[in-house]
Design an enzyme around this catalytic site. Sequence first.
Site, PDB file in Angstrom:
ATOM      1  N   LYS A  14      40.154 -59.543 108.470  1.00  0.00           N
ATOM      2  CA  LYS A  14      38.690 -59.559 108.499  1.00  0.00           C
ATOM      3  C   LYS A  14      38.101 -58.505 107.554  1.00  0.00           C
ATOM      4  CE  LYS A  14      38.234 -58.847 112.963  1.00  0.00           C
ATOM      5  NZ  LYS A  14      39.623 -58.709 113.439  1.00  0.00           N
ATOM      6  N   ARG A  89      32.894 -59.238 120.364  1.00  0.00           N
ATOM      7  CA  ARG A  89      34.266 -59.288 120.863  1.00  0.00           C
ATOM      8  C   ARG A  89      34.338 -59.703 122.328  1.00  0.00           C
ATOM      9  NH1 ARG A  89      36.625 -55.530 116.927  1.00  0.00           N
ATOM     10  NH2 ARG A  89      38.873 -55.416 117.213  1.00  0.00           N
ATOM     11  N   ARG A 128      50.209 -51.566 107.920  1.00  0.00           N
ATOM     12  CA  ARG A 128      48.945 -50.897 107.592  1.00  0.00           C
ATOM     13  C   ARG A 128      48.940 -49.468 108.137  1.00  0.00           C
ATOM     14  NH1 ARG A 128      43.406 -53.672 109.677  1.00  0.00           N
ATOM     15  NH2 ARG A 128      43.733 -52.499 111.580  1.00  0.00           N
ATOM     16  N   ARG A 134      44.985 -44.740 110.610  1.00  0.00           N
ATOM     17  CA  ARG A 134      44.436 -45.158 111.903  1.00  0.00           C
ATOM     18  C   ARG A 134      45.486 -44.997 112.977  1.00  0.00           C
ATOM     19  NH1 ARG A 134      41.127 -50.718 111.721  1.00  0.00           N
ATOM     20  NH2 ARG A 134      41.793 -50.600 113.898  1.00  0.00           N
ATOM     21  N   ARG A 146      46.088 -54.324 121.936  1.00  0.00           N
ATOM     22  CA  ARG A 146      44.891 -54.864 121.255  1.00  0.00           C
ATOM     23  C   ARG A 146      44.951 -56.382 121.177  1.00  0.00           C
ATOM     24  NH1 ARG A 146      45.717 -51.313 116.231  1.00  0.00           N
ATOM     25  NH2 ARG A 146      44.207 -52.604 115.134  1.00  0.00           N
TER      26      ARG A 146
HETATM   27  P1  ADP Z   1      41.059 -54.361 114.493  1.00  0.00           P
HETATM   28  O1  ADP Z   1      40.326 -55.650 114.415  1.00  0.00           O
HETATM   29  O2  ADP Z   1      42.070 -54.175 113.417  1.00  0.00           O
HETATM   30  O3  ADP Z   1      41.624 -54.058 115.855  1.00  0.00           O
HETATM   31  P2  ADP Z   1      38.554 -52.832 114.460  1.00  0.00           P
HETATM   32  O4  ADP Z   1      38.311 -51.780 113.452  1.00  0.00           O
HETATM   33  O5  ADP Z   1      37.693 -54.037 114.447  1.00  0.00           O
HETATM   34  O6  ADP Z   1      40.070 -53.178 114.228  1.00  0.00           O
HETATM   35  O7  ADP Z   1      38.491 -52.208 115.942  1.00  0.00           O
HETATM   36  C1  ADP Z   1      39.204 -51.064 116.314  1.00  0.00           C
HETATM   37  C2  ADP Z   1      38.918 -50.734 117.778  1.00  0.00           C
HETATM   38  O8  ADP Z   1      37.521 -50.422 117.947  1.00  0.00           O
HETATM   39  C3  ADP Z   1      39.186 -51.857 118.783  1.00  0.00           C
HETATM   40  O9  ADP Z   1      40.528 -51.892 119.206  1.00  0.00           O
HETATM   41  C4  ADP Z   1      38.217 -51.491 119.927  1.00  0.00           C
HETATM   42  O10 ADP Z   1      38.734 -50.448 120.723  1.00  0.00           O
HETATM   43  C5  ADP Z   1      37.006 -50.921 119.180  1.00  0.00           C
HETATM   44  N1  ADP Z   1      35.987 -51.957 118.892  1.00  0.00           N
HETATM   45  C6  ADP Z   1      35.622 -52.391 117.658  1.00  0.00           C
HETATM   46  N2  ADP Z   1      34.657 -53.326 117.754  1.00  0.00           N
HETATM   47  C7  ADP Z   1      34.418 -53.506 119.081  1.00  0.00           C
HETATM   48  C8  ADP Z   1      33.559 -54.349 119.834  1.00  0.00           C
HETATM   49  N3  ADP Z   1      32.740 -55.218 119.237  1.00  0.00           N
HETATM   50  N4  ADP Z   1      33.594 -54.259 121.186  1.00  0.00           N
HETATM   51  C9  ADP Z   1      34.398 -53.404 121.803  1.00  0.00           C
HETATM   52  N5  ADP Z   1      35.248 -52.578 121.162  1.00  0.00           N
HETATM   53  C10 ADP Z   1      35.267 -52.625 119.810  1.00  0.00           C
END
Ligand code: ADP
Length: 194
Positions: A14, A89, A128, A134, A146
């Site tokens: 994404k 999400r 990654r 991260r 996750r």
């Molecule tokens: P990835 O899709 O690689 O897991 P993101 O950068 O989108 O990475 O998200 C990292 C973390 O941030 C998630 O595992 C969650 O804990 C939190 N997070 C991100 N976006 C949301 C969301 N819309 N709702 C709840 N938690 C979120």
Amino acid sequence: MFNLILFGPPGSGKGTQSEKLIEKYGLIHLSTGNLLREEIANQTKLGLEAKNFMDHGQLVPDEVVIGMIRSALEHNPKAKGFLFDGFPRTVAQAKALDDLLAEKNAAIRIVLALEVGQEELVQRLLHRGKTSGRSDDTKEEVIRARIIEYENKTAPVAGYYEQFGKVVHVKGVGGIDEIFRSLCQQIEARQTVQ
Ligand code: ADP
């Protein structure tokens, strides 16, 4: 306004595709993951609270991320469109987003769902993790948590948008440019109706 959601599990590409799409279509990129990591870097109260959830591979509470999106929308009143990445999400977040956009007489035009198999996701994220800095990418158990969180809480968001015929599934495996072309085709097929 042309608003789109780039949807898919962690590691589905994404972030990579978002960068290319916002450049091509002049959209504003709203990534809740990036916004949360900025809060953590700035050591804000919100960031400190969110970090605990993120380090365990859990979702941050809905009201926190919805608040961040509300303020990002308010700060960009002249945007020609938004690309939502990593948001919504949960179904509650999706409903809140629909309400926020309705206040601007806008809506989500298309949900592009990247499809990638589970083992490929784990391998990509571990890879990654070697360079991303991260902490949630370095431990396999956090990566798997996750993905489970995604299956339980986020996958139903696609079902929510399916009822409005807004979801298009795109294969997320192959070359970056090849995937980008498939995404662009889908966007352009929907762009005619403004
Ligand atoms: P990835 O899709 O690689 O897991 P993101 O950068 O989108 O990475 O998200 C990292 C973390 O941030 C998630 O595992 C969650 O804990 C939190 N997070 C991100 N976006 C949301 C969301 N819309 N709702 C709840 N938690 C979120």
